[in-house]
Design an enzyme around this catalytic site. Sequence first.
Site, PDB file in Angstrom:
ATOM      1  N   HIS A 129     -62.403  10.475   1.773  1.00 48.20           N
ATOM      2  CA  HIS A 129     -61.803  11.697   1.256  1.00 48.20           C
ATOM      3  C   HIS A 129     -62.924  12.696   0.993  1.00 48.20           C
ATOM      4  CE1 HIS A 129     -57.839  12.934  -0.179  1.00 48.20           C
ATOM      5  NE2 HIS A 129     -58.393  13.537  -1.221  1.00 48.20           N
ATOM      6  N   SER A 189     -56.098  17.275   0.892  1.00 43.39           N
ATOM      7  CA  SER A 189     -55.814  16.540  -0.340  1.00 43.39           C
ATOM      8  C   SER A 189     -54.637  17.184  -1.084  1.00 43.39           C
ATOM      9  CB  SER A 189     -57.087  16.476  -1.197  1.00 43.39           C
ATOM     10  OG  SER A 189     -56.932  15.603  -2.287  1.00 43.39           O
ATOM     11  N   GLU A 200     -58.598   8.162  -0.041  1.00 43.43           N
ATOM     12  CA  GLU A 200     -58.189   8.242   1.366  1.00 43.43           C
ATOM     13  C   GLU A 200     -57.209   7.129   1.721  1.00 43.43           C
ATOM     14  OE1 GLU A 200     -58.277  10.622   4.778  1.00 43.43           O
ATOM     15  OE2 GLU A 200     -59.002  10.894   2.726  1.00 43.43           O
ATOM     16  N   ARG A 248     -53.616   7.693   3.266  1.00 45.48           N
ATOM     17  CA  ARG A 248     -53.197   7.007   4.490  1.00 45.48           C
ATOM     18  C   ARG A 248     -51.825   6.351   4.307  1.00 45.48           C
ATOM     19  NH1 ARG A 248     -56.353   5.841   8.695  1.00 45.48           N
ATOM     20  NH2 ARG A 248     -55.493   4.396  10.229  1.00 45.48           N
ATOM     21  N   TRP A 251     -65.260  16.472   2.589  1.00 41.55           N
ATOM     22  CA  TRP A 251     -65.215  17.720   3.351  1.00 41.55           C
ATOM     23  C   TRP A 251     -65.585  17.602   4.825  1.00 41.55           C
ATOM     24  CZ3 TRP A 251     -62.700  21.943   2.224  1.00 41.55           C
ATOM     25  CH2 TRP A 251     -62.401  22.231   0.891  1.00 41.55           C
ATOM     26  N   ARG A 270     -59.982  20.075  -7.053  1.00 41.71           N
ATOM     27  CA  ARG A 270     -61.070  20.685  -7.832  1.00 41.71           C
ATOM     28  C   ARG A 270     -61.376  22.102  -7.369  1.00 41.71           C
ATOM     29  NH1 ARG A 270     -63.156  16.626 -10.925  1.00 41.71           N
ATOM     30  NH2 ARG A 270     -62.594  14.519 -10.240  1.00 41.71           N
TER      31      ARG A 270
END
Length: 562
Positions: A269, A128, A238, A242, A271, A50
């Site tokens: 997932h 990401s 996430e 993984r 910041w 994004r």
Amino acid sequence: MQWITDRRVALWVDSPAMGAPFQVQVMLARDWNAKPDARFPALYMLDGLRARDDESGWTIETDAANFYADKNVNVILPVGGQSSFYSDWLEPDNGKLYQLETFLTKELPPVLQNSLRTTDTRGVIGLSMGGTSAMFLAARNPGFFKFAGSFSGYLSTTSLGMPQALQYAMQDAGGYNVSKMWGPPSNPLWAAHDPYIQAENLKGTSLYISSGSGMAGPYDQVSGIPGVSTNYAGMGLEILSRLTSQSFATKLNKLGIPAQVNYRPSGTHSWPYWQFEMHQAWPQVANALGVETAAPACGVGGAIAPVANANPWLGGCVTGEYPVAGGVAQDFRNGRIFNSGATGTQVLTGMIGGEYQAMGGPAGPLGLPVTSELGTPDGRGRFNHFQAGSIYWTPQSGAHAVRGAIRDEWARQGWETGPLGYPVGDEINTPTKDGAVQGFEIGAMYWSPTTGANSVQGLIMQKYGQMGYENSWLGFPKASEQGPIRDGGRFSVFQNGNIYWSPLSGAWSIKNGPIFDAWGSQGYEGGRLGYPVGDERPIPGGTQQDFQFGNITLIGGNAQIH
């Protein structure tokens, strides 16, 4: 190029491959100011799916600006590229033809090297989408990056279900179609951009891989279910990261390619975890790029010390004192302090510091600061005065220098509280005549050698613009706007005529010459003709100008009042 602060710039770099400029922001190395002949390695930091078009997520969501303030690398932040995977796309989508691999590896490096003293020693990290890209860009361009780091990246893009997962994610983040990027999953471009398949090409690159488990961690808000975060989407993403990171790391191990791999016991997932990994990865980044892990110790002393102590928001020093034109300076995390016997000790920061840098700093036309940053009386803005000018800033207008005769006239009119308001642009030369102009909130200030500095504003400025500004027959203004006169009107005097305005008549020009002289014989706007209500226009055998209560014709050189 726009200087955001004294050590952060925004570039709009033309991309022939994409047919449009692309913005890149650069946080400049610690010693950028102190060592003007030095060159610095680059650390590219790639954004997530994004990515915004105004600023990198790294500087919006993390402490990257503060963290790298004492690091001796130029941090390269591509701005934009939502859902792009920083790759070259097969087809345009949503009006964009992404060719970001070409841009980042071919078109951008010469600009960084030539304009921002950047070397060809480079590293790349990403989160990401950016983590995926960091790994395949390093693999597809062997030797271009000495370090590659993936934080929560998807490192096996062709494994079962992954093309479909990317399609869903890209559709959700901007409505992009994954087939426009690399075609259908059977297209060889998918394999060519899969870090897992391209892993062997990463030999010799320092690698860092991290991912959480998807379980609620220290930066998550826990739901009613133990171990489950309220960030449900972040949990699923996430877990996907993984699984693919584990597959990728296993492949690297089989190939005998060393990597620093961190499987965190928790974390989603989001910041805060990527900020944590940015900090954790730094020693390895620094080693790969050949810079110090920790900044050398710096002290604050002399005349600078009491000013630094009085302004703790500057943060700690990041350099020692170093010479500048006319004095010395010292850099801090959030600004600079300048000192000289002639100007004292002054603080510069933020966008004012950036504008000062853009103007050439102490060696430029402004000279050294003679005040620290101050607030304006109206509370809207901030300013610093310099030996030969000033820089004013507001959130709406940004920071702009005002100097010379234009500053003198602006000051005479009352600075920002006068009729023009704040500057909204820098002074520029007029394109076809010997002069200069600077834009303000409510008009502009013009200067020429023959007329000096004078302001034009409001609806008179609008009329002047419609006529072609100084390139019209009016020429430069000879005096600043005057008034009020009859019925609340105003007027400006130019080299070859005037513009008059009133609420009832509007703004119209009148040339110097017989018609103007005849109008003047009747008392100008205060006489029986009133204001002009049109520009001079042709009629059979001559010209005519209309006024509120009559007209004046000019036929055969003879002006007649009607």
